[in-house]
Write a protein that holds these residues in place. Structure first.
Motif, PDB file in Angstrom:
ATOM      1  N   ARG A 327       0.831  -1.214   0.000  1.00 59.36           N
ATOM      2  CA  ARG A 327       0.000   0.000   0.000  1.00 59.36           C
ATOM      3  C   ARG A 327       0.860   1.258   0.000  1.00 59.36           C
ATOM      4  O   ARG A 327       0.533   2.254  -0.649  1.00 59.36           O
ATOM      5  N   SER A 328       1.975   1.206   0.716  1.00 56.69           N
ATOM      6  CA  SER A 328       2.841   2.379   0.822  1.00 56.69           C
ATOM      7  C   SER A 328       3.511   2.730  -0.502  1.00 56.69           C
ATOM      8  O   SER A 328       4.041   3.834  -0.657  1.00 56.69           O
ATOM      9  N   ASP A 329       3.487   1.805  -1.458  1.00 57.33           N
ATOM     10  CA  ASP A 329       4.084   2.061  -2.761  1.00 57.33           C
ATOM     11  C   ASP A 329       3.128   2.763  -3.718  1.00 57.33           C
ATOM     12  O   ASP A 329       3.549   3.223  -4.785  1.00 57.33           O
ATOM     13  N   VAL A 330       1.854   2.814  -3.374  1.00 56.54           N
ATOM     14  CA  VAL A 330       0.843   3.348  -4.295  1.00 56.54           C
ATOM     15  C   VAL A 330       0.917   4.875  -4.306  1.00 56.54           C
ATOM     16  O   VAL A 330       0.689   5.534  -3.291  1.00 56.54           O
ATOM     17  N   LEU A 331       1.235   5.435  -5.463  1.00 51.54           N
ATOM     18  CA  LEU A 331       1.327   6.888  -5.608  1.00 51.54           C
ATOM     19  C   LEU A 331      -0.048   7.520  -5.801  1.00 51.54           C
ATOM     20  O   LEU A 331      -0.274   8.668  -5.421  1.00 51.54           O
ATOM     21  N   SER A 332      -0.965   6.766  -6.408  1.00 51.86           N
ATOM     22  CA  SER A 332      -2.316   7.256  -6.639  1.00 51.86           C
ATOM     23  C   SER A 332      -3.199   6.065  -6.983  1.00 51.86           C
ATOM     24  O   SER A 332      -2.720   5.054  -7.498  1.00 51.86           O
ATOM     25  N   VAL A 333      -4.481   6.184  -6.675  1.00 52.91           N
ATOM     26  CA  VAL A 333      -5.463   5.201  -7.112  1.00 52.91           C
ATOM     27  C   VAL A 333      -6.608   5.973  -7.761  1.00 52.91           C
ATOM     28  O   VAL A 333      -7.098   6.952  -7.205  1.00 52.91           O
ATOM     29  N   PHE A 334      -6.987   5.568  -8.974  1.00 55.92           N
ATOM     30  CA  PHE A 334      -8.100   6.268  -9.620  1.00 55.92           C
ATOM     31  C   PHE A 334      -9.174   5.264 -10.015  1.00 55.92           C
ATOM     32  O   PHE A 334      -8.890   4.110 -10.326  1.00 55.92           O
TER      33      PHE A 334
END
Length: 523
Positions: A327-334
């Motif tokens: 989760r900490s690697d996710v820069l953005s979720v769209f």
């Protein structure tokens, strides 16, 4: 060529009155395409969007211009053939915002090589003269060379094929500019509030400018409902008793740093646990993983990724990548919502076909829905044909099959390393704006590939009205790195305020609104 996207002149055209040939409700892919098609045929065309262009589904696609490998497996040959032909046309008509993208299907069973290889060979055949390149079988060693981060345990080989990739909201703005070039009037932040009727027939609309509160009565010979996931809201203005026509589904995408893929090729996993295709894509210097297919009860302008969807993509990425994302690697979720047309007997939204549906009501309201970005032009052509019949016009042929979009640049003249390449032939105009003020050539944020002065260009020439317009759709900052976009918001708001004549209170409100919005894009 003059951009022609100018909100002040558009509002003046509304106030001047007169009868429009076509009024289009909705500024997503299909609505914008319809405006371009109608204007290119010479009709007096008005498009109204209650929010910003491509605010909804049309800016949240998987970023692929594709025929749909999955639809081929479902046996929907006509959809795939049409989409592949439209894919070829789109790449030819808008090379500045599209590109050919290589894909690798890693295979962990020998029979998968034969099965998927045969399917992709058929994919090539259906594309015909508009194909992007031949698919071919890869050895285990070739797959490992092309995909250095793919899991190799049990890997037997793979298939390499080509599809198209694009920047969806950038293409939307390009189509809007193209429509304006051909004389269409397009307005964002003008919401349709009702339909006008004479003797039971649609005769126009009522609308409100969301910035000033001014109301307008607009007469039209034909009205097109291209409101996407809000299609039923417009249909109910025509007939309140109509049943809901859409079966809504949402899909999410996770954006990671490029190291998770570390390849120019994308990965296609043809079948995940829920029967969907999984994509791992290089896009604008990031890795994008998607997508899910989750039925939802109601449409929302800002849908949220569900915890189960996020975990599903993280888990499946870990199945196939040597570096498992956290989760900490996710820069953005769209998250985007698919406007799927209800089909009796379909079990789950993944079984609902992605074909578009064109409807004309007894009162003459033309509604277009469903479909996919790749086929936007074909959908628009059919929609205008229907609207011309409703309006009593003598039919004229569509010129859009080979119509070059605004900013067209020959593909061999595009420098992929130029951060302004997506502007195409307008790039020199952008550079001139960036040179106007000290600091405008500097990045909006060190982790974003956009210059601060692009916000000024967006306000002057691309009808950007808010910080969100600039950071979400004129650039893709919010999708590439939500935290960096929040950090960039104050400087962008300050610059926009100068361009648009806003005050300090507006700046504070814009930064607060964007910061709240960006929370939806962070996990």
């Amino acid at each position: 060529m003059n951009m022609g996207l100018n909100r002040a002149s558009g509002i003046a055209a509304l106030a001047a009155g007169g009868v429009w040939d076509l009024v289009i409700i909705g500024g997503g892919a299909t609505g914008l395409g319809t405006a371009l098609d109608a204007a290119a045929r010479g009709y007096r065309t008005l498009l109204l969007e209650g929010h910003d262009f491509a605010k909804g589904t049309s800016s949240r696609a998987t970023k692929l211009v594709h025929g749909g490998v999955r639809y081929l497996a479902q046996g929907n040959i006509p959809l795939v053939r049409h989409a592949l032909h439209e894919r070829g046309r789109l790449l030819a008509n808008a090379p500045q915002v599209t590109r050919r993208q290589g894909f690798v299907v890693p295979c962990y069973r020998w029979w998968d090589m034969a099965f998927y290889g045969a399917g992709l060979f058929a994919y090539d055949l259906l594309a015909g003269k508009l194909g992007l390149g031949r698919s071919r079988l890869l050895s285990r060693a070739e797959v490992m060379r092309r995909l250095p981060t793919v899991k190799t345990e049990g890997l037997v080989g793979g298939i390499h094929y080509y599809d198209g990739q694009f920047d969806d909201s950038r293409l939307a703005i390009t189509i809007a500019a193209s429509a304006a070039d051909h004389g269409a009037t397009l307005l964002n932040y003008v919401r349709v509030t009702g339909l006008l009727k004479e003797d039971g027939r649609i005769a126009g609309i009522t609308a409100r400018d969301m910035e000033t509160g001014s109301d307008y009565r607009i007469q039209a010979k034909a009205v097109v409902n291209a409101a996407g996931i809000f299609m039923d809201d417009i249909r109910h203005m025509d007939r309140p008793d109509l049943a809901e026509g859409l079966s809504l589904s949402q899909g999410i995408h996770l954006v990671l740093d490029p190291g998770f893929l570390a390849s120019d090729d994308a990965i296609l996993i043809p079948k995940t646990d829920d029967g969907r295709v999984l994509f791992v894509l290089p896009w604008l210097g990031r890795t994008v993983i998607g997508t899910t297919d989750t039925p939802i009860p109601t449409a929302s302008m800002e849908p949220r990724a569900q915890e189960a969807e996020i975990q599903f993509l993280l888990d499946h990425a870990a199945h196939y990548l040597t570096r498992a994302p956290a989760r900490s690697d996710v820069l953005s979720v769209f998250t985007g919502i698919r406007p799927l047309v209800k089909v009796k007997g379909a079990s789950g939204t993944s079984a609902v076909p992605r074909d578009h549906v064109l409807m004309v009501s007894d009162s003459g309201l033309v509604t277009i829905t469903g479909g996919k970005w790749t086929t936007y032009r074909e959908m628009a052509e059919q929609t205008v044909d229907a609207a011309l019949r409703v309006g009593g016009f003598t039919p004229t042929p569509s010129p859009t099959r080979e119509l070059r979009l605004h900013g067209w640049t020959p593909r061999d003249g595009i420098d992929g390393t130029d951060p302004l390449a997506a502007y195409g032939a307008d790039a020199p105009k952008v550079r001139a704006v960036l040179a106007e003020q000290p600091g405008w050539t500097a990045p909006m944020h060190p982790d974003l590939p956009y210059a601060l002065g692009e916000a000024a260009y967006a306000a002057r020439h691309l009808m950007a009205r808010t910080v969100e317009d600039v950071l979400s759709r004129r650039t893709r900052a919010l999708l590439l790195n939500a935290q960096a976009a929040v950090a960039a918001a104050p400087a962008v708001a300050q610059l926009l305020a100068t361009e648009l004549g806003r005050d300090a209170k507006w700046i504070d409100a814009q930064v607060a609104e964007f910061t709240k919005l960006a929370g939806i894009y962070r996990v």
